[in-house]
Design a protein around this motif. Structure first.
Motif, PDB file in Angstrom:
ATOM      1  N   LYS A 361       7.334   5.358  -8.861  1.00  0.00           N
ATOM      2  CA  LYS A 361       6.224   4.655  -9.486  1.00  0.00           C
ATOM      3  C   LYS A 361       6.411   3.145  -9.391  1.00  0.00           C
ATOM      4  O   LYS A 361       5.493   2.414  -8.986  1.00  0.00           O
ATOM      5  CB  LYS A 361       6.095   5.072 -10.948  1.00  0.00           C
ATOM      6  CG  LYS A 361       4.981   4.357 -11.692  1.00  0.00           C
ATOM      7  CD  LYS A 361       4.929   4.794 -13.149  1.00  0.00           C
ATOM      8  CE  LYS A 361       3.843   4.016 -13.906  1.00  0.00           C
ATOM      9  NZ  LYS A 361       3.812   4.387 -15.346  1.00  0.00           N
ATOM     10  N   GLU A 362       7.608   2.662  -9.760  1.00  0.00           N
ATOM     11  CA  GLU A 362       7.880   1.221  -9.711  1.00  0.00           C
ATOM     12  C   GLU A 362       7.828   0.700  -8.274  1.00  0.00           C
ATOM     13  O   GLU A 362       7.326  -0.409  -8.018  1.00  0.00           O
ATOM     14  CB  GLU A 362       9.252   0.922 -10.326  1.00  0.00           C
ATOM     15  CG  GLU A 362       9.354   1.138 -11.814  1.00  0.00           C
ATOM     16  CD  GLU A 362       9.476   2.612 -12.194  1.00  0.00           C
ATOM     17  OE1 GLU A 362       9.262   2.944 -13.373  1.00  0.00           O
ATOM     18  OE2 GLU A 362       9.783   3.434 -11.282  1.00  0.00           O
ATOM     19  N   GLU A 365       4.214   0.326  -7.244  1.00  0.00           N
ATOM     20  CA  GLU A 365       3.600  -0.824  -7.917  1.00  0.00           C
ATOM     21  C   GLU A 365       3.943  -2.116  -7.201  1.00  0.00           C
ATOM     22  O   GLU A 365       3.100  -3.017  -7.061  1.00  0.00           O
ATOM     23  CB  GLU A 365       4.062  -0.876  -9.375  1.00  0.00           C
ATOM     24  CG  GLU A 365       3.444   0.195 -10.262  1.00  0.00           C
ATOM     25  CD  GLU A 365       4.010   0.166 -11.674  1.00  0.00           C
ATOM     26  OE1 GLU A 365       5.001  -0.579 -11.909  1.00  0.00           O
ATOM     27  OE2 GLU A 365       3.477   0.880 -12.547  1.00  0.00           O
ATOM     28  N   ASP A 380      -5.027   2.507  -2.103  1.00  0.00           N
ATOM     29  CA  ASP A 380      -3.733   2.785  -2.727  1.00  0.00           C
ATOM     30  C   ASP A 380      -3.111   4.055  -2.148  1.00  0.00           C
ATOM     31  O   ASP A 380      -1.892   4.139  -1.960  1.00  0.00           O
ATOM     32  CB  ASP A 380      -3.897   2.932  -4.244  1.00  0.00           C
ATOM     33  CG  ASP A 380      -4.125   1.594  -4.937  1.00  0.00           C
ATOM     34  OD1 ASP A 380      -4.068   0.556  -4.235  1.00  0.00           O
ATOM     35  OD2 ASP A 380      -4.346   1.584  -6.163  1.00  0.00           O
TER      36      ASP A 380
END
Length: 411
Positions: A361-362, A365, A380
């Protein structure tokens, strides 16, 4: 007394700022003024050399700036005191000499090419050649000299903010060949360029701010996975506080035995320094390991008050440790002591900051933020699929991997 001769006499009598005559452009200008009193051949030769030099230095259209800039980067008793905020503590006689030198430098920066050519002692002899000589433009003076009215406050404020000598001209340095050498093209990364790891960076920023403000602060060890931004954080923090008089000196790990020499060179300077040791690790306890331990705590050549040590490492405990180091041997009755010795170095850093590899997830991002910043129009979903494939090929996720992926999309 004509203007050319008067200018040369005044420059020859510089005192506090006499060091500018060792700089290439002021030195060549001074020699050109002297040649104006010699022979036509010597003058024309000096003129050609001078014009060639200012073309190389890219100041043929702003000679006044080049001459006054030399004063801004000079290191002398006044500039050192001003950088430390103590210019008003100098004797009045010294301050008078500084004012007089500034006026001399300003007067020299107003002498045009036409005035110099026509002011030489043999203009009539060389008029036909001289009229075809290239001319320079004086341009504007350096900022704090533009409105000089005899007050030293603007000039002192410049040194207070920017430092003096080479530490005013350059912002980043490296320890090489037993001396501090400037880095001509340093990494200009800024704090705002990062995505993620806000908590880690905030600790380093706050520690550095405390250092700048004279509050309690610590040496810092940034450790963790490769490509997570440890070194970039140190460089960005140094850039963030450069206008507050902070400079960074990178010291190779293998030259840590030179630390006392580095201390001698920076301890008396008015600026503050981060001594940066990148990718710090040891396969065993050697001389450089012992030297760094002494620097961090307890050595005679401890770090000066105007310096902090910021080190990065992929290892939390810095020294490579083997399983055999933890097994008891008939040859070593102090195994536990030796193990503690290996772990003691990292404990001497007052602040340790962990940079671990980001989760999926990080990682995504970071990819999304970088892609938006670069104007990439992929969705995305497309970015995520491509980033995961790229990370798999690279062998893991990291901010460095994210940056490389986004840059690959721009090709």
């Amino acid at each position: 007394m004509n203007k050319v001769y008067k200018t040369r006499l005044a420059l020859s009598s510089l005192s506090v700022f006499r060091g500018i005559l060792n700089r290439s452009v002021p030195k060549a200008f001074y020699e050109l003024l002297g040649a104006a009193e010699k022979t036509p051949e010597e003058f024309l030769s000096a003129y050609g050399r001078f014009y060639s030099l200012i073309c190389e230095r890219r100041c043929s259209d702003r000679l006044a700036y080049s001459l006054t800039e030399a004063a801004l980067f000079d290191e002398n008793c006044f500039t050192r005191a001003a950088a430390a905020g103590k210019a008003d503590e100098l004797p009045e006689s010294v301050l008078c000499a500084v004012r007089r030198d500034c006026k001399v430098i300003l007067a020299a920066s107003e002498l045009s090419a036409d005035e110099l050519i026509k002011g030489c002692g043999f203009y009539d002899e060389i008029a036909e050649v001289a009229d075809l000589l290239p001319r320079w433009n004086m341009g504007e003076r350096a900022e704090c000299f533009k409105a000089f009215d005899g007050s030293l406050d603007p000039i002192a404020q410049y040194y207070r903010k920017n430092g003096c000598g080479m530490f005013a001209r350059y912002k980043a340095f490296v320890w090489r060949d037993g001396d501090i050498q400037p880095i001509l093209h340093h990494d200009k990364i800024e704090i705002d360029d990062f995505t993620g790891y806000e908590l880690q960076r905030s600790k380093v920023v706050e520690n550095t701010r405390a250092f700048i403000e004279g509050r309690s602060c610590n040496n810092v060890l940034l450790y963790g996975d490769m490509g997570t931004g440890k070194s970039s954080t140190v460089k960005a923090v140094a850039n963030e506080f450069r206008s507050d008089g902070l400079r960074i000196v990178e010291m190779p790990k293998e030259r840590l035995i030179d630390f006392p020499l580095l201390v001698d060179k920076i301890a008396a300077l008015p600026m503050k320094f981060i001594i940066f040791i990148d990718d710090l690790s040891f396969n065993e306890q050697d001389k450089t390991y012992t030297s760094l331990k002494a620097v961090l705590e307890g050595g005679l050549a401890a770090r000066p008050r105007n310096a902090l040590i910021y080190a990065t490492s992929n290892r939390r405990h810095i020294v490579k440790e083997k399983l055999s180091d933890r097994s008891y041997s008939v040859d070593d009755i102090n195994t536990r002591d030796n193990m503690q010795e290996s772990l003691s170095l990292s404990d001497r850093f007052g602040l340790t900051v962990c940079y671990s590899a980001p989760g999926k997830k990080e990682f995504l991002e970071i990819v999304f933020a970088m892609a938006r910043e670069k104007g990439i129009k992929l969705s995305d979903k497309e970015l995520a699929e491509g980033a995961e494939r790229f990370a798999l090929a690279k062998g893991g996720r990291s901010p460095r991997c994210a940056k490389q992926y986004v840059e690959a999309l721009l090709v």
